[in-house]
Write a protein that holds these residues in place. Structure first.
Motif, PDB file in Angstrom:
ATOM      1  N   ALA A 169      -9.141  22.333   2.734  1.00 61.26           N
ATOM      2  CA  ALA A 169     -10.206  23.118   3.356  1.00 61.26           C
ATOM      3  C   ALA A 169      -9.811  23.493   4.773  1.00 61.26           C
ATOM      4  O   ALA A 169      -9.077  22.763   5.446  1.00 61.26           O
ATOM      5  CB  ALA A 169     -11.516  22.339   3.367  1.00 61.26           C
ATOM      6  N   THR A 171     -11.638  24.442   8.315  1.00 59.69           N
ATOM      7  CA  THR A 171     -12.897  24.487   9.061  1.00 59.69           C
ATOM      8  C   THR A 171     -12.713  25.361  10.298  1.00 59.69           C
ATOM      9  O   THR A 171     -11.813  25.128  11.103  1.00 59.69           O
ATOM     10  CB  THR A 171     -13.355  23.084   9.488  1.00 59.69           C
ATOM     11  N   ARG A 173     -14.507  27.190  13.669  1.00 56.08           N
ATOM     12  CA  ARG A 173     -15.632  27.008  14.595  1.00 56.08           C
ATOM     13  C   ARG A 173     -15.612  28.071  15.687  1.00 56.08           C
ATOM     14  O   ARG A 173     -14.588  28.701  15.950  1.00 56.08           O
ATOM     15  CB  ARG A 173     -15.572  25.615  15.254  1.00 56.08           C
ATOM     16  N   SER A 223     -16.620  25.664   6.550  1.00 56.16           N
ATOM     17  CA  SER A 223     -15.400  25.212   5.876  1.00 56.16           C
ATOM     18  C   SER A 223     -15.201  26.045   4.622  1.00 56.16           C
ATOM     19  O   SER A 223     -16.141  26.249   3.839  1.00 56.16           O
ATOM     20  CB  SER A 223     -15.508  23.732   5.505  1.00 56.16           C
TER      21      SER A 223
END
Length: 263
Positions: A169, A171, A173, A223
């Motif tokens: 995965a 992620t 931000r 994610s």
């Protein structure tokens, strides 16, 4: 409320004096064949203003009369909650040999730091003007054109891992903030929607993967599956009061063959 009460009181006081001292007069109106052809503020673009920014925008009016245009004055820019901006002297230039049409330009200063603009005055604004022709004809409009004045938004602290394993995965931000004209600072844009987008390595098309909303600190986090190398970015479309924002690109190298994360 802070300005409404003051303005309402002032209007009431002026009205009371007018009844006693000044006879009633009819409002000024348009007359003759003077025509308004076009109006633009800042070239028709949205006026975007940061938290501690001052900008000068051009106001352009094109008008026509058989006798030629003498002047465009006054011109006012008006917004929500009694907001107003002053336009400086308009300079008119005839267009064409017959001189019947003229383009007039002036400037207005838009400042966030002069306590002249507040957060609740962002949004839809309008242009109020009067045009005078050489033969005495005139054209008046309280809403000759509209334009948008918005608080700027910014996506910062964008981050994603530089590498990821296929099947794992990723992620991604960022933080979404917008200008606060009241305090001349930036504040989190809580509750605003932002979209996570992806462009595969070697490609030129962005695909929206998912949407999320900013939390109380303006933070965005999503994610997604790591399937192929490419670049991610955040996009916040903005709204009537706030500009759109785009994060810096975030390249991610995926180890092992894979497919587009949106597939």
């Amino acid at each position: 409320m802070r300005r409404r009460a003051v303005v309402a009181g002032a209007v009431a006081a002026v009205g009371a004096l007018a009844v006693v001292l000044v006879p009633a007069t009819a409002p000024e109106s348009s007359s003759g064949d003077t025509e308004l052809l076009s109006v633009s503020v800042d070239g028709g673009r949205t006026v975007e203003l940061g938290a501690a920014e001052t900008r000068t925008v051009t106001v352009e009016v094109t008008a026509r009369d058989d006798s030629g245009i003498r002047s465009v004055d006054p011109v006012g820019l008006w917004g929500p909650n009694y907001a107003a901006l002053k336009v400086g002297r308009m300079v008119c230039t005839p267009l064409g040999p017959d001189g019947t049409t003229a383009r007039c330009r002036g400037e207005a200063t838009v400042a966030a730091t002069a306590r002249a603009l507040f957060d609740d005055q962002a949004g839809s604004w309008f242009v109020d003007l009067r045009i005078r022709a050489n033969d005495g004809d005139r054209y008046l409009s309280k809403n000759a054109a509209g334009f948008s004045l918005k608080r700027t938004a910014r996506l910062d602290l964008a981050a994603a891992p530089a590498r990821a394993a296929a099947g794992g995965a990723v992620t991604v931000r960022a933080r979404l903030q917008r200008a606060d004209w009241d305090d001349n600072s930036e504040i989190p844009q809580q509750g605003a929607v932002a979209y996570l987008q992806f462009r595969p390595a070697g490609g030129d098309t962005w695909t929206t993967l998912a949407a999320t909303t900013a939390d109380a600190t303006g933070t965005l986090a999503l994610s997604v599956p790591a399937r192929t190398s490419g670049t991610y970015q955040w996009y916040a479309p903005g709204d009537k009061w706030t500009t759109s924002a785009l994060s810096p690109p975030l390249p991610v190298e995926v180890d092992g063959a894979g497919a587009h994360p949106g597939q």
